[in-house]
Enzyme design. Structure first.
Site, mmCIF file in Angstrom:
data_model
loop_
_atom_site.group_PDB
_atom_site.id
_atom_site.type_symbol
_atom_site.label_atom_id
_atom_site.label_comp_id
_atom_site.label_asym_id
_atom_site.label_seq_id
_atom_site.Cartn_x
_atom_site.Cartn_y
_atom_site.Cartn_z
ATOM 1 C CE1 TYR A 1 9.002 -0.331 2.609
ATOM 2 C CE2 TYR A 1 10.657 -1.776 3.552
ATOM 3 C CZ TYR A 1 9.847 -0.669 3.639
ATOM 4 O OH TYR A 1 9.865 0.088 4.791
ATOM 5 C CB SER B 1 3.966 -7.408 6.009
ATOM 6 O OG SER B 1 3.592 -6.059 6.147
ATOM 7 C CD GLU C 1 2.788 -2.012 8.529
ATOM 8 O OE1 GLU C 1 3.709 -2.235 9.344
ATOM 9 O OE2 GLU C 1 2.204 -2.906 7.908
#
Ligand code: BEZ
Length: 211
Positions: free
Chosen positions: A20, A22, A97
């Site tokens: 939702y 990158s 991330e």
């Protein structure tokens, strides 16, 4: 549950990953299939700080996370990752991330006819206790922070604008108010900055959005 914990048992089933942020416009892992759809009970918000991608520890940028919101839904893309690619993909994303996100399993609603009605997906959500979490901020200040931030992955404007463009591409019928308002504010600030640059102020970024 973190992705790293899941790696202990080798995967025999494919895994669906929900993007939702990158992952809407930058997918660097192999996938078998992708499906546009939504998850319920969450809103997309630029409330996570980015000290390692779109900002620096001294001047963090802003990236998206999901926050619980009973009435809302967030549109995005579910990617089907083959069993043999799951470990490597999760390890890659855990690293990419790393700054404060954890994986969760949620229900995904595909928006294409004849697809299975729902399926479980893994999604990265920032913890509210992670040191980079910034939380709710007034829209003007949020846009200003994005326009002023850049990090090792590039400028923060590119991240926000590519996300807005990507969402229009996959779900043109959906109005994500937070994202649309932010995009409009960023455009306003970039216009002002371009005027300042023609007045001799230093040019801060050469990307296609900023110049
Ligand atoms: C994404 O969906 O693109 C994403 C958002 C936050 C962390 C990792 C991936």
């Amino acid at each position: 549950m973190s992705g790293a914990q899941m790696d202990v048992v080798p995967n025999t089933e494919p895994v669906w990953l929900f993007g939702y942020g990158s992952l809407i416009w930058k997918v660097n892992f192999p996938y078998q299939e992708k499906v546009v759809g939504y998850v319920c009970g969450f809103s997309r918000r630029f409330w996570q700080g980015s000290t390692d991608h779109r900002g620096t520890p001294k001047a963090p940028g802003r990236v998206v996370t999901l926050v619980q919101s009973k009435e809302d839904r967030t549109w995005g893309i579910a990617y089907k990752v083959k069993p043999q690619d799951v470990s490597e993909t999760m390890a890659y994303l855990d690293k990419r991330e790393i700054d404060g996100y954890k994986t969760h399993q949620v229900e995904f609603f595909p928006a294409i006819p004849n697809h299975q009605p729902t399926m479980k997906v893994l999604v990265y959500i920032a913890t509210e206790t992670n040191p980079s979490y910034l939380g709710p901020t007034e829209m003007g200040a949020l846009a200003q922070q994005i326009v002023n931030s850049r990090g090792p992955s590039g400028c923060n404007v590119e991240y926000a604008m590519e996300l807005a463009k990507g969402m229009r591409g996959i779900a043109p019928h959906i109005q994500d108010t937070h994202l649309c308002e932010l995009e409009a504010k960023i455009k306003e600030l970039l216009q002002k900055r371009k005027l300042d640059e023609t007045d001799g102020k230093e040019k801060l970024c050469a990307c296609s959005y900023c110049s």
